[in-house]
Design a protein around this motif. Structure first.
Motif, mmCIF file in Angstrom:
data_model
loop_
_atom_site.group_PDB
_atom_site.id
_atom_site.type_symbol
_atom_site.label_atom_id
_atom_site.label_comp_id
_atom_site.label_asym_id
_atom_site.label_seq_id
_atom_site.Cartn_x
_atom_site.Cartn_y
_atom_site.Cartn_z
ATOM 1 N N HIS A 38 6.436 10.418 0.543
ATOM 2 C CA HIS A 38 5.516 9.416 0.004
ATOM 3 C C HIS A 38 6.127 8.058 0.291
ATOM 4 C CE1 HIS A 38 3.243 6.947 -2.899
ATOM 5 N NE2 HIS A 38 2.309 7.867 -2.730
ATOM 6 N N GLN A 39 5.309 7.156 0.827
ATOM 7 C CA GLN A 39 5.826 5.867 1.274
ATOM 8 C C GLN A 39 5.127 4.719 0.545
ATOM 9 O OE1 GLN A 39 4.699 6.486 5.340
ATOM 10 N NE2 GLN A 39 6.661 7.362 5.919
ATOM 11 N N VAL A 40 5.927 3.815 0.019
ATOM 12 C CA VAL A 40 5.415 2.554 -0.518
ATOM 13 C C VAL A 40 5.749 1.480 0.517
ATOM 14 C CG1 VAL A 40 5.720 0.771 -2.290
ATOM 15 C CG2 VAL A 40 5.538 3.183 -2.949
ATOM 16 N N ASN A 41 4.722 0.791 0.993
ATOM 17 C CA ASN A 41 4.888 -0.185 2.073
ATOM 18 C C ASN A 41 4.606 -1.600 1.575
ATOM 19 O OD1 ASN A 41 5.177 1.996 3.995
ATOM 20 N ND2 ASN A 41 2.959 2.249 3.865
ATOM 21 N N LEU A 42 5.506 -2.509 1.904
ATOM 22 C CA LEU A 42 5.312 -3.923 1.610
ATOM 23 C C LEU A 42 5.357 -4.686 2.927
ATOM 24 C CD1 LEU A 42 7.111 -5.999 -1.152
ATOM 25 C CD2 LEU A 42 6.874 -6.860 1.161
ATOM 26 N N SER A 43 4.319 -5.460 3.211
ATOM 27 C CA SER A 43 4.289 -6.191 4.479
ATOM 28 C C SER A 43 3.977 -7.661 4.239
ATOM 29 C CB SER A 43 3.240 -5.589 5.422
ATOM 30 O OG SER A 43 1.956 -5.658 4.848
ATOM 31 N N MET A 44 4.516 -8.497 5.112
ATOM 32 C CA MET A 44 4.284 -9.933 5.030
ATOM 33 C C MET A 44 4.343 -10.518 6.435
ATOM 34 S SD MET A 44 6.288 -12.696 2.655
ATOM 35 C CE MET A 44 5.633 -14.353 2.435
ATOM 36 N N THR A 45 3.383 -11.367 6.754
ATOM 37 C CA THR A 45 3.377 -12.037 8.056
ATOM 38 C C THR A 45 3.355 -13.542 7.835
ATOM 39 O OG1 THR A 45 2.186 -10.186 9.074
ATOM 40 C CG2 THR A 45 2.171 -12.275 10.254
ATOM 41 N N VAL A 46 4.319 -14.238 8.446
ATOM 42 C CA VAL A 46 4.415 -15.693 8.308
ATOM 43 C C VAL A 46 4.477 -16.321 9.702
ATOM 44 C CG1 VAL A 46 5.573 -15.648 6.071
ATOM 45 C CG2 VAL A 46 6.949 -15.620 8.153
ATOM 46 N N VAL A 47 4.091 -17.580 9.778
ATOM 47 C CA VAL A 47 4.192 -18.294 11.040
ATOM 48 C C VAL A 47 5.674 -18.492 11.369
ATOM 49 C CG1 VAL A 47 4.129 -20.587 9.954
ATOM 50 C CG2 VAL A 47 3.364 -20.313 12.315
ATOM 51 N N ASN A 48 6.014 -18.432 12.649
ATOM 52 C CA ASN A 48 7.398 -18.701 13.056
ATOM 53 C C ASN A 48 7.651 -20.196 12.925
ATOM 54 O OD1 ASN A 48 9.817 -19.141 14.533
ATOM 55 N ND2 ASN A 48 9.469 -17.232 15.648
ATOM 56 N N GLY A 49 8.649 -20.538 12.114
ATOM 57 C CA GLY A 49 8.922 -21.942 11.799
ATOM 58 C C GLY A 49 9.189 -22.819 13.001
ATOM 59 N N LYS A 50 9.648 -22.230 14.104
ATOM 60 C CA LYS A 50 9.987 -23.049 15.279
ATOM 61 C C LYS A 50 8.742 -23.694 15.898
ATOM 62 C CE LYS A 50 12.004 -19.928 17.832
ATOM 63 N NZ LYS A 50 12.678 -19.288 18.980
ATOM 64 N N TYR A 51 7.563 -23.086 15.643
ATOM 65 C CA TYR A 51 6.342 -23.628 16.232
ATOM 66 C C TYR A 51 5.737 -24.763 15.400
ATOM 67 C CZ TYR A 51 6.639 -19.560 19.252
ATOM 68 O OH TYR A 51 7.085 -18.613 20.140
ATOM 69 N N ILE A 52 6.182 -24.900 14.163
ATOM 70 C CA ILE A 52 5.670 -25.983 13.314
ATOM 71 C C ILE A 52 6.806 -26.890 12.833
ATOM 72 C CG2 ILE A 52 3.610 -24.721 12.554
ATOM 73 C CD1 ILE A 52 5.142 -24.022 9.974
ATOM 74 N N ASN A 109 0.846 -1.185 0.000
ATOM 75 C CA ASN A 109 0.000 0.000 0.000
ATOM 76 C C ASN A 109 0.887 1.243 0.000
ATOM 77 O OD1 ASN A 109 0.829 0.571 2.697
ATOM 78 N ND2 ASN A 109 -0.823 -0.707 3.517
ATOM 79 N N VAL A 110 0.256 2.402 -0.043
ATOM 80 C CA VAL A 110 1.009 3.665 -0.003
ATOM 81 C C VAL A 110 0.550 4.491 1.183
ATOM 82 C CG1 VAL A 110 1.385 3.733 -2.503
ATOM 83 C CG2 VAL A 110 -0.625 4.867 -1.515
ATOM 84 N N GLY A 111 1.391 5.420 1.588
ATOM 85 C CA GLY A 111 1.058 6.348 2.656
ATOM 86 C C GLY A 111 1.781 7.656 2.437
ATOM 87 N N LYS A 112 1.401 8.646 3.225
ATOM 88 C CA LYS A 112 2.034 9.966 3.142
ATOM 89 C C LYS A 112 2.315 10.428 4.558
ATOM 90 C CE LYS A 112 -0.023 14.105 1.828
ATOM 91 N NZ LYS A 112 -0.745 14.967 0.878
ATOM 92 N N ARG A 113 3.525 10.866 4.810
ATOM 93 C CA ARG A 113 3.868 11.407 6.125
ATOM 94 C C ARG A 113 4.669 12.676 5.899
ATOM 95 N NH1 ARG A 113 5.878 7.150 9.913
ATOM 96 N NH2 ARG A 113 3.788 7.148 10.768
#
Length: 422
Positions: free
Chosen positions: A83-97, A75-79
């Protein structure tokens, strides 16, 4: 701790055992401009739809499913000035599986998205481009129907009327978007990768060494990157900018813009936070209690402060016939704060709510990232949890009074309903 991977590219690792997931976040920061905002927004839509090796949205989704249902988006944002382009990703912590490779696979996925987009023969793939461009045009045009958002954007256009860049929202405008082509978007993409400041963050039960080992494999170009000032400062205006629009709406919108001349790096920021809470930021504020509840002149009434542009806005939903009465009552709430008409109970309640708001944010990985981002860009403002809370708690009634006396009304936007003129 923040590590400079190379000039203009930083990595901040925030180790914590609070979460069973790992959040990866990349932010590309450049000067916000009217010319580039729409193009950069379109770029985010295309990058999150497919890539060279995952050429369809189905293929991309299947890869995320393979990563144990990882979530991903741009997504984008403004502060302020950025001008900000943001990339986010959430994954499970491998140690728990018992899958130690999950984090490295997640970084490989981000590498795919950032460095292998669906570009062939010097242009983005046409079908995806056309679809996402039309979707973005439709979204921008739909804001006309969201009257609360429309009023907010119109107020900012008035307040920043001398600066085309600041008048332009983070997602850009249709006029510039229509000129974007599959070839020009490639230039936008290359400019972002080569010239933007890049801040990378990883939050979770991880070690700095393990994260660095993976992140160092991302092939960012070693270039001369530009870091604009985060703050946008404009000179005070001698006249109030006003605009009225008339549309067929049941509820009018009266929005006011004030210059505070108080910025994030100013010690008076804490007094501004308390002032805003008392003025319109919380349910016990003067705007909410007096304009909305006691006098019933507004369906909603609130205020918010932007310490990166020295800007405070008031948002209200009213019957058009009540405009003058609402204006007078809003003026009176500000004047009352300027006279120091605040009880010790109101002051203590506001500080307690600000403290609780802050403490709750510490449970949110993205809030931790935003704090780390500001610490990287504005190291002179860096402080720990106790210091921030102490500064809020030390704010006096006199300091709030001084803030109220300092802010100046500079813009008024009123969206009136046609039926109110009949």
């Amino acid at each position: 701790m923040t590590i400079q991977i190379q000039p203009g590219v930083t990595l901040t690792v925030i180790p914590t055992e609070k979460y069973k997931t790992i959040r990866l976040f990349a932010r590309f920061s450049a000067k916000h401009t009217q010319k580039d905002a729409a193009s950069r927004t379109l770029l985010t839509s295309i990058l999150e739809t497919n890539s060279l090796n995952y050429p369809t949205q189905t293929a991309l989704s299947a890869k995320l499913a393979d990563l144990y249902g990882a979530s991903f988006g741009l997504n984008v944002g403004k502060r302020g000035n950025l001008h900000q382009v943001n990339l986010s990703m959430t994954v499970v912590n491998g140690k728990y599986i018992e899958q130690a490779s999950v984090f490295s696979e997640a970084v490989a996925f981000l590498k795919e998205i950032l460095f292998y987009p669906n570009i062939q023969d010097g242009q983005f793939e046409q079908q995806t481009f056309d679809l996402e461009k039309n979707n973005l045009i439709a979204y921008i045009e739909s804001i006309q129907e969201d009257k609360q958002s429309l009023a907010s954007l119109k107020l900012q256009e008035l307040f920043f009327n001398d600066d085309e860049d600041q008048k332009t929202p983070s997602f850009g405008r249709v006029e510039e978007l229509k000129d974007v082509t599959t070839q020009s978007l490639v230039q936008t993409y290359q400019k972002m990768l080569e010239e933007d400041q890049i801040d990378l963050f990883v939050v979770g039960d991880v070690t700095e060494a393990a994260v660095l080992k993976e992140i160092e494999q991302l092939p960012f170009a070693r270039t001369q990157r530009v870091a604009p000032s985060m703050f946008y400062r404009q000179l005070s205006k001698s006249t109030i900018q006003e605009e009225t629009m008339t549309e067929n709406v049941l509820q009018g919108k009266l929005n006011l813009g004030y210059a505070t001349n108080i910025y994030y790096d100013d010690p008076k920021r804490y007094a501004l936070m308390v002032f805003n809470g008392l003025f319109g930021g919380f349910p016990h504020s003067k705007l909410f209690m007096n304009v909305r509840e006691k006098e019933s002149l507004a369906y909603y009434a609130s205020s918010s402060a932007d310490t990166f542009r020295g800007f405070l806005s008031v948002q209200t939903g009213i019957d058009g016939k009540n405009r003058e009465a609402a204006m007078a009552l809003i003026r009176e709430q500000l004047a009352a704060l300027g006279r120091g008409e605040v009880t010790e109970e109101e002051l203590a309640k506001t500080k307690a709510m600000l403290k609780n708001q802050y403490l709750l944010s510490l449970d949110n990985p993205q809030a931790l990232i935003e704090t780390a981002y500001l610490d990287t860009w504005l190291p002179e403002t860096k402080q720990n949890q106790e210091e921030l809370i102490e500064k809020i708690m030390r704010v006096t009634k006199e300091e709030v009074q001084a803030v109220a006396q300092q802010i100046q009304l500079e813009s008024i936007f009123f969206l009136n309903g046609e039926q109110n003129d009949e």
